[in-house]
Design an enzyme around this catalytic site. Structure first.
Site: not given
Length: 911
Positions: A180, A314-316, A351, A373
């Site tokens: 992403e 931070g994360a995906m 997430e 988001e």
């Protein structure tokens, strides 16, 4: 891709043979004469950044073999395509891949041509084009087959390499993905836009000592003749390319099933396996909550969460294989604080929310990334409050909305739904506006509609668009089942009746998503009448400036209470001004009760005086959480406040003023602010150096003791030194209170021996949470040579990982001794920083805002402008450069307006 002379001649002959060949029979604007030139000098047949829509991918059959010795990978992809219009050309995305073979196959998977097909590359658009001598006919089934090879990426995008060291010092490599928004094209040729949803069947070849992970479970593992194993994964559900993921590593995992039979696993490097257990518990609880809340079962048979040692964000939310920074997933009770635990829980909540918002229903294009988001950010609060109420996550929502208002009150802000075309613009969409403002307007809407109505509306939205794409207006059109009001159709537009008024929800919410800014609502109280007026709140515009009178209009769901009403009253302000008539005269009125609305309230002198007087007598009568025009007088009530949220917010503003004055060397104001803040010693002395109390109390303890030691408050320094020296004497074998660990490290890091000792502890620590605390402490030392050494270690990337460099630069910038040092470092190393993090990325934005955010002089502003001018080719592409400039302009204006007022107020308070 390189070609022989014969191949180039072949391409040329093909193009000459078909001079009238178009990409699609529908549009002759997309001819081979697009004006763009491929890498081999031939015309490229497509001129737009967005791909043509006449070929749709249906199913990818992807084979990959990453080599963790040579740090390269090769693979092939066979894409079933649906041809909508007759064409000779297939255009798709590819970046930094060497295409070694290309074919178009018919329905029986037989090649249409007996020679290698020409592949043209156009790197500026990250596109390739494959020419088929035989026209691809609409309605027929075809396959596009490509073979490719590349090096594993050095950064944090695409298919990239990561590594870790074992406790014995051995370096081990892994290969991981982060696609992403536009980096799937760096791992395999694909139609890399969210609208092109398809199924994926993935095969990964690996050595016997590794495991392979992808979105789906392994269906079969086959042993190959060369000793390799090939994992064949189940076919995925329909999803966008940016959600595809695959990892080859040697990690360990812990697993558990949800009540509905979903296999949940958490992976980490082997020696950090013991830090995965809390994440597993949180993931199972939150996943079960979401299945009930959304009334839609999680559609995959498994969900993996994996902590990657090198990870920029931070994360995906990759579907079924979510990836995290170690600090966002791993929890070690010995070194992780209450805030660390809350952070891990919130990130998991974010997430997992994406598995529905983003994965199941995906925005049509990146201009509406807030649908992903903003919802995921808001659902963090909803899910964690429901599953872990003891963490008091709702306290963070106020901070989130203040961050959004701060960004949105600059003229350089943007609408939530904004245009974005190229990869740099798209990356910049992942910002405070999409995340925080998106969450805050959803919170306002939820409170306006009520919880049940909001929930039923988003369930309707998810069910209607599952496995599809949606846009902004689709959400508002889905929120029509409103239980507390009647529904009408006016001019074919869905309307809701609220308090006797017709409310067009789509029209209302468009005022929040299609225009930038935050409204300022001014209230004047005369007798039993309230005169209200709205305008846009701008921090950097003064009365008389033409922008001051720019017309912005929102549909604002106002709430208010009065001295004679214990219940909340609601009113929709749709016009520039309005008048409310009360049943009787009142002593005071407080708008935006509970701070649920995304707007700022200002009162006339009478209104402010009434509130300040009330708070002085009874601080629990209201919760004033936002510093306004009478901010300094309002601050005085905080010494009586007992609730942690307004205390933290108010003290935070005082600390910001102090840091700004300290960096401007305004000595008298700096000293008086220090004395005034230490005046909160009653609160400071109440804090224990322990991990006792609620999460909210523990956060307060961390913030207050950190501030007290930073201000040089002797009792705080003495206690921190005692803990630090006891810890050193025990050679780190005793456990420090985790909530004050960073403060203890910061005090210990101020002399040479402490700094060197902590640097060595940083090198050997096996906890990402502990390393983060130590790094912040090391960057608090006032010796510029030590700060420069840290920055150099961050650039080198071995001792301090590159992923932590942007945070390190920020830590140094907030240090008065590192303020200019960090900015000069960024200017000197700009090109290398962009190469490491990519233009438009969160890290680049964080670096620019972090180093310039507290500049407050015209000389500093001129220096920033000069630097941005010197990199105009890059800075002109970045919205964040305008944000950085306007931040400094805001600070300059604040100093001009308020310095003397602050100086005089402090003298009056301290006399």
């Amino acid at each position: 891709m390189s070609y022989s002379t014969g191949q180039v001649l072949f391409f040329t002959s093909v193009l000459l043979m078909f001079p009238g060949t178009y990409l699609s029979s529908e549009s002759n604007s997309a001819s081979v004469n697009s004006g763009h030139v491929a890498t081999n000098g031939l015309p490229f047949p497509w001129s737009k950044l967005r791909l043509p829509n006449y070929i749709i991918p249906v199913h990818y059959h992807l084979l990959l073999h990453p080599n963790l010795t040579t740090l390269t990978f090769n693979g092939s992809v066979k894409i079933e395509i649906d041809v909508k219009n007759n064409t000779n050309w297939v255009v798709l995305h590819s970046k930094a891949l060497e295409i070694t073979a290309a074919d178009v196959l018919d329905e029986s998977e037989a090649p249409l041509f007996d020679k290698a097909l020409p592949v043209l590359e156009y790197p500026p658009h990250e596109q390739i084009a494959i020419f088929s001598p035989q026209i691809l006919t609409s309605g027929e089934k075809y396959f596009l087959y490509l073979e490719f090879t590349a090096a594993l990426g050095k950064g944090f995008y695409g298919f990239y390499k990561s590594s870790y060291k074992t406790p014995d010092g051995e370096t081990r490599f892994l290969a991981s993905t982060h696609f992403e928004p536009t980096s799937a094209r760096m791992a395999f040729p694909c139609f890399d836009e969210p609208i092109f949803k398809a199924n994926y069947s993935v095969r990964i070849r690996r050595g016997p000592f590794h495991v392979a992970l992808s979105n789906m479970p392994i269906e079969q593992t086959v042993e190959l003749a060369n000793g390799l194993l090939e994992d064949r994964f189940e076919a995925s559900v329909q999803m966008s390319s940016y959600l595809v993921a695959f990892i080859v590593c040697d990690f360990r995992s812990v697993s558990r099933q949800t009540s509905t039979g979903i296999d949940v696993s958490v992976y980490a490097v082997p020696h950090k396996w013991h830090q995965t257990h809390y994440a597993l518990e949180a993931a199972v609880n939150i996943l079960e909550f979401y299945e009930k809340y959304f009334s839609i079962y999680y559609p995959l048979p498994k969900l993996d969460l994996i902590a990657i040692p090198d990870f920029q964000s931070g994360a995906m939310e990759n579907w079924g294989l979510t990836t995290y920074r170690e600090t966002s997933l791993l929890y070690d009770p010995d070194v992780s604080s209450a805030s660390d635990k809350l952070w891990v829980t919130m990130v998991i909540g974010h997430e997992l929310a994406h598995q529905w918002f983003g994965n199941l229903v995906t925005m049509e294009w990146w201009n509406d990334i807030w649908l992903n988001e903003g919802f995921a950010r808001y659902m963090e609060f909803v899910s964690v409050q429901a599953t872990y109420p003891q963490l008091k996550v709702e306290d963070y929502l106020l901070v989130t909305c203040f961050a959004a208002i701060g960004r949105d009150s600059l003229n350089s802000s943007r609408p939530i739904s904004s245009s974005a075309e190229n990869p740099t613009q798209i990356k910049e969409m992942f910002d405070t506006v999409s995340y925080d403002k998106g969450a805050c307007i959803l919170h306002m809407l939820r409170n306006f509609l009520t919880d049940d109505v909001f929930q039923s509306g988003i369930v309707r939205y998810l069910r209607k668009f599952k496995y599809r794409n949606a846009k902004n207006e689709d959400l508002w059109n889905s929120l029509y089942s409103i239980s507390f009001c009647s529904i009408d159709f006016v001019n074919d537009s869905l309307q809701y009746q609220f308090a006797g008024e017709h409310i067009d929800l789509k029209k209302m919410m468009n005022t929040w998503t299609l225009q930038k800014g935050v409204p300022l609502v001014t209230v004047k109280h005369k007798g039993n009448k309230l005169y209200i007026e709205q305008e846009r709140f701008l921090k950097t515009i003064q009365p008389g400036d033409p922008m001051w009178h720019s017309f912005y209009l929102w549909h604002i769901p106002l709430t208010y209470k009065t001295s004679h009403s214990s219940t909340e009253t609601r009113h929709i302000l749709e016009t520039k001004s309005d008048m409310l008539v009360l049943n009787q005269d009142v002593d005071w009125v407080k708008f935006n009760t509970d701070m649920n609305g995304y707007y700022i309230i200002n009162y006339d002198t009478k209104g402010w005086n009434a509130l300040i007087e009330l708070l002085g007598v009874n601080h629990t009568a209201l919760i004033i959480n936002k510093l306004k025009d009478r901010a300094l007088d309002l601050i005085t009530y905080l010494k009586s406040e007992t609730h942690n949220v307004p205390l933290l917010q108010g003290i935070g503003y005082l600390e910001y003023f102090y840091k700004m004055m300290q960096k401007r060397n305004v000595y008298d104001v700096t000293q008086n602010l220090k004395v005034f803040q230490i005046g909160y010693s009653r609160l400071i002395h109440k804090q224990t150096w322990s991990n006792e109390g609620t999460v909210s109390d523990r956060r307060m303890r961390s913030e207050l003791l950190s501030l007290a030691c930073d201000l040089g408050f002797a009792p705080c320094l003495e206690k921190a030194r005692y803990f630090y020296h006891s810890w050193v004497k025990a050679n780190g074998t005793i456990s420090l209170p985790t909530d004050v660990m960073e403060t203890i490290y910061m005090v210990g890091a101020q002399d040479d021996s402490g700094w060197n000792y902590l640097l060595e502890k940083y090198r050997v620590s096996m906890s990402a949470s502990e390393k983060s605390k130590i790094l912040a402490a090391l960057a608090s030392n006032r010796d510029s040579s030590k700060l420069l050494r840290l920055l150099e270690l961050g650039m080198e990337g071995s001792v301090i990982r590159t992923q932590d460099l942007s945070a390190l630069i920020y830590y140094v910038a907030r240090n008065p001794s590192g303020h200019f040092l960090s900015w000069n470092f960024v200017k000197k190393n700009w090109n290398e920083l962009v190469e490491k993090f990519q233009l438009g990325s969160f890290s680049i934005r964080n670096i620019l805002i972090g180093t310039t955010g507290q500049f407050s002089s015209k000389e500093e502003l001129a220096d920033i402008k000069d630097f941005f001018d010197s990199i105009r080719d890059q800075s002109s592409q970045l919205r964040v450069t305008q944000v950085a400039l306007e931040n400094v302009e805001k600070n300059i204006l604040w100093m001009e307006r308020n310095l003397e007022a602050l100086r005089n107020w402090l003298q009056r308070m301290l006399d």
